[in-house]
Design a protein around this motif. Structure first.
Motif, PDB file in Angstrom:
ATOM      1  N   TYR A 276      51.317  42.374  30.693  1.00 18.06           N
ATOM      2  CA  TYR A 276      50.301  41.361  30.981  1.00 18.06           C
ATOM      3  C   TYR A 276      50.947  40.238  31.777  1.00 18.06           C
ATOM      4  CZ  TYR A 276      48.031  44.250  27.642  1.00 18.06           C
ATOM      5  OH  TYR A 276      47.518  45.358  27.026  1.00 18.06           O
ATOM      6  N   VAL A 277      50.269  39.858  32.877  1.00 18.72           N
ATOM      7  CA  VAL A 277      50.834  38.906  33.826  1.00 18.72           C
ATOM      8  C   VAL A 277      49.749  37.981  34.366  1.00 18.72           C
ATOM      9  CG1 VAL A 277      52.626  40.537  34.584  1.00 18.72           C
ATOM     10  CG2 VAL A 277      50.448  40.440  35.807  1.00 18.72           C
ATOM     11  N   GLY A 278      50.174  37.017  35.139  1.00 23.24           N
ATOM     12  CA  GLY A 278      49.258  36.204  35.915  1.00 23.24           C
ATOM     13  C   GLY A 278      49.211  36.760  37.326  1.00 23.24           C
ATOM     14  N   LEU A 279      48.029  36.885  37.884  1.00 22.88           N
ATOM     15  CA  LEU A 279      47.835  37.319  39.271  1.00 22.88           C
ATOM     16  C   LEU A 279      46.988  36.281  39.983  1.00 22.88           C
ATOM     17  CD1 LEU A 279      47.039  41.128  38.746  1.00 22.88           C
ATOM     18  CD2 LEU A 279      49.127  40.157  39.704  1.00 22.88           C
ATOM     19  N   PRO A 280      46.961  36.305  41.318  1.00 22.26           N
ATOM     20  CA  PRO A 280      46.107  35.357  42.041  1.00 22.26           C
ATOM     21  C   PRO A 280      44.649  35.427  41.565  1.00 22.26           C
ATOM     22  CG  PRO A 280      47.586  36.460  43.556  1.00 22.26           C
ATOM     23  CD  PRO A 280      47.742  37.150  42.226  1.00 22.26           C
ATOM     24  N   ALA A 281      43.964  34.328  41.688  1.00 24.56           N
ATOM     25  CA  ALA A 281      42.577  34.209  41.220  1.00 24.56           C
ATOM     26  C   ALA A 281      41.724  35.395  41.680  1.00 24.56           C
ATOM     27  CB  ALA A 281      41.971  32.908  41.718  1.00 24.56           C
ATOM     28  N   GLY A 282      40.969  35.948  40.756  1.00 24.08           N
ATOM     29  CA  GLY A 282      40.047  37.037  41.064  1.00 24.08           C
ATOM     30  C   GLY A 282      40.640  38.426  40.896  1.00 24.08           C
ATOM     31  N   LEU A 283      41.973  38.528  40.845  1.00 21.06           N
ATOM     32  CA  LEU A 283      42.609  39.843  40.696  1.00 21.06           C
ATOM     33  C   LEU A 283      42.860  40.127  39.216  1.00 21.06           C
ATOM     34  CD1 LEU A 283      45.107  39.788  43.684  1.00 21.06           C
ATOM     35  CD2 LEU A 283      42.939  41.021  43.513  1.00 21.06           C
ATOM     36  N   LEU A 284      42.534  41.348  38.788  1.00 19.59           N
ATOM     37  CA  LEU A 284      42.632  41.723  37.383  1.00 19.59           C
ATOM     38  C   LEU A 284      43.744  42.717  37.091  1.00 19.59           C
ATOM     39  CD1 LEU A 284      38.799  42.267  36.795  1.00 19.59           C
ATOM     40  CD2 LEU A 284      40.148  40.187  36.343  1.00 19.59           C
ATOM     41  N   ILE A 285      44.229  43.426  38.140  1.00 22.90           N
ATOM     42  CA  ILE A 285      45.184  44.508  37.922  1.00 22.90           C
ATOM     43  C   ILE A 285      46.083  44.678  39.144  1.00 22.90           C
ATOM     44  CG2 ILE A 285      43.515  46.231  38.732  1.00 22.90           C
ATOM     45  CD1 ILE A 285      44.774  48.177  36.624  1.00 22.90           C
ATOM     46  N   GLU A 286      47.307  45.093  38.881  1.00 23.53           N
ATOM     47  CA  GLU A 286      48.264  45.453  39.921  1.00 23.53           C
ATOM     48  C   GLU A 286      49.016  46.682  39.405  1.00 23.53           C
ATOM     49  OE1 GLU A 286      52.103  43.556  42.332  1.00 23.53           O
ATOM     50  OE2 GLU A 286      50.846  42.262  41.115  1.00 23.53           O
ATOM     51  N   ILE A 287      49.336  47.609  40.300  1.00 23.16           N
ATOM     52  CA  ILE A 287      50.042  48.825  39.911  1.00 23.16           C
ATOM     53  C   ILE A 287      51.132  49.134  40.932  1.00 23.16           C
ATOM     54  CG2 ILE A 287      49.862  51.333  39.497  1.00 23.16           C
ATOM     55  CD1 ILE A 287      46.928  50.879  38.704  1.00 23.16           C
ATOM     56  N   ASP A 288      52.331  49.502  40.435  1.00 23.36           N
ATOM     57  CA  ASP A 288      53.373  50.017  41.322  1.00 23.36           C
ATOM     58  C   ASP A 288      53.772  51.401  40.858  1.00 23.36           C
ATOM     59  OD1 ASP A 288      55.703  49.972  39.554  1.00 23.36           O
ATOM     60  OD2 ASP A 288      55.847  47.837  39.873  1.00 23.36           O
ATOM     61  N   ALA A 289      54.491  52.122  41.692  1.00 24.70           N
ATOM     62  CA  ALA A 289      54.856  53.503  41.368  1.00 24.70           C
ATOM     63  C   ALA A 289      56.193  53.849  42.011  1.00 24.70           C
ATOM     64  CB  ALA A 289      53.790  54.473  41.861  1.00 24.70           C
ATOM     65  N   MET A 290      56.905  54.778  41.360  1.00 25.38           N
ATOM     66  CA  MET A 290      58.147  55.306  41.903  1.00 25.38           C
ATOM     67  C   MET A 290      58.016  56.826  41.942  1.00 25.38           C
ATOM     68  SD  MET A 290      61.401  56.762  41.320  1.00 25.38           S
ATOM     69  CE  MET A 290      61.568  56.726  39.570  1.00 25.38           C
TER      70      MET A 290
ATOM     71  N   GLN B 243      40.392  37.441  58.488  1.00 28.96           N
ATOM     72  CA  GLN B 243      39.792  37.106  57.194  1.00 28.96           C
ATOM     73  C   GLN B 243      40.811  37.322  56.076  1.00 28.96           C
ATOM     74  OE1 GLN B 243      36.145  39.232  56.494  1.00 28.96           O
ATOM     75  NE2 GLN B 243      35.248  38.643  58.445  1.00 28.96           N
ATOM     76  N   ALA B 244      40.675  36.534  55.045  1.00 30.04           N
ATOM     77  CA  ALA B 244      41.548  36.698  53.874  1.00 30.04           C
ATOM     78  C   ALA B 244      41.206  38.014  53.181  1.00 30.04           C
ATOM     79  CB  ALA B 244      41.354  35.531  52.919  1.00 30.04           C
ATOM     80  N   PRO B 245      42.188  38.667  52.559  1.00 28.85           N
ATOM     81  CA  PRO B 245      41.896  39.902  51.831  1.00 28.85           C
ATOM     82  C   PRO B 245      40.871  39.649  50.727  1.00 28.85           C
ATOM     83  CG  PRO B 245      44.267  39.485  51.919  1.00 28.85           C
ATOM     84  CD  PRO B 245      43.588  38.285  52.471  1.00 28.85           C
ATOM     85  N   ALA B 246      40.010  40.662  50.491  1.00 24.50           N
ATOM     86  CA  ALA B 246      38.971  40.531  49.470  1.00 24.50           C
ATOM     87  C   ALA B 246      39.112  41.639  48.436  1.00 24.50           C
ATOM     88  CB  ALA B 246      37.595  40.601  50.127  1.00 24.50           C
ATOM     89  N   PRO B 247      38.964  41.300  47.147  1.00 18.14           N
ATOM     90  CA  PRO B 247      39.000  42.340  46.111  1.00 18.14           C
ATOM     91  C   PRO B 247      37.829  43.309  46.273  1.00 18.14           C
ATOM     92  CG  PRO B 247      39.193  40.145  45.138  1.00 18.14           C
ATOM     93  CD  PRO B 247      38.826  39.961  46.577  1.00 18.14           C
TER      94      PRO B 247
END
Length: 134
Positions: free
Chosen positions: A116-130, A44-48
């Motif tokens: 502020y960026v564009g993400l795939p449809a349905g996604l509102l946030i992305e976070i990375d960390a170091m 299955q495709a990943p789901a938010p």
């Protein structure tokens, strides 16, 4: 020289392109941008985690934490976080959720940048960390 090691928690599937969910080299752990996907179901495709910013932010932070743990780190080791939002109107709400999530930390908070960026449809946030481990 220290070897570079790819980090993939059991809750994550292989990335959709040629990158790692996390990479550790020596005492440095870089967590790739994580989104609020639920654990994958084979075939299955990943789901938010849900349609709301709160649901997706909490799941995104949990996914970042899973990579940190798999790489031998914790939130205490995180030096820098980058938050990517799809809508400027979400900034205040994301800050409230973020502050609640990290209220338990007894060490100084990580540095952070929000863009502020564009993400795939349905996604509102992305976070990375170091993270830097002792």
């Amino acid at each position: 020289m220290t070897e570079k090691t790819a980090i993939t928690p059991a809750t994550h599937t292989a990335p959709p392109a040629r990158f790692s969910h996390g990479v550790r080299k020596g005492n440095i752990l870089q967590v790739a941008g994580q989104v609020g996907f639920l654990p994958a179901v084979e075939g299955q495709a990943p789901a938010p985690a849900g349609p709301t910013l709160r649901e997706q932010t909490l799941k995104t932070l949990a996914n970042v934490e899973a990579v940190l743990k798999e790489g031998g780190a914790s939130w205490d080791d995180v030096m820098m976080m980058r938050v990517y939002l799809t809508d400027t109107a979400h900034f205040a709400e994301m800050n409230e959720i973020y502050d609640e999530y990290f209220a338990h930390l007894t060490v100084p908070p990580a540095a952070r940048t929000t863009v502020y960026v564009g993400l795939p449809a349905g996604l509102l946030i992305e976070i990375d960390a170091m993270a830097v481990l002792d």
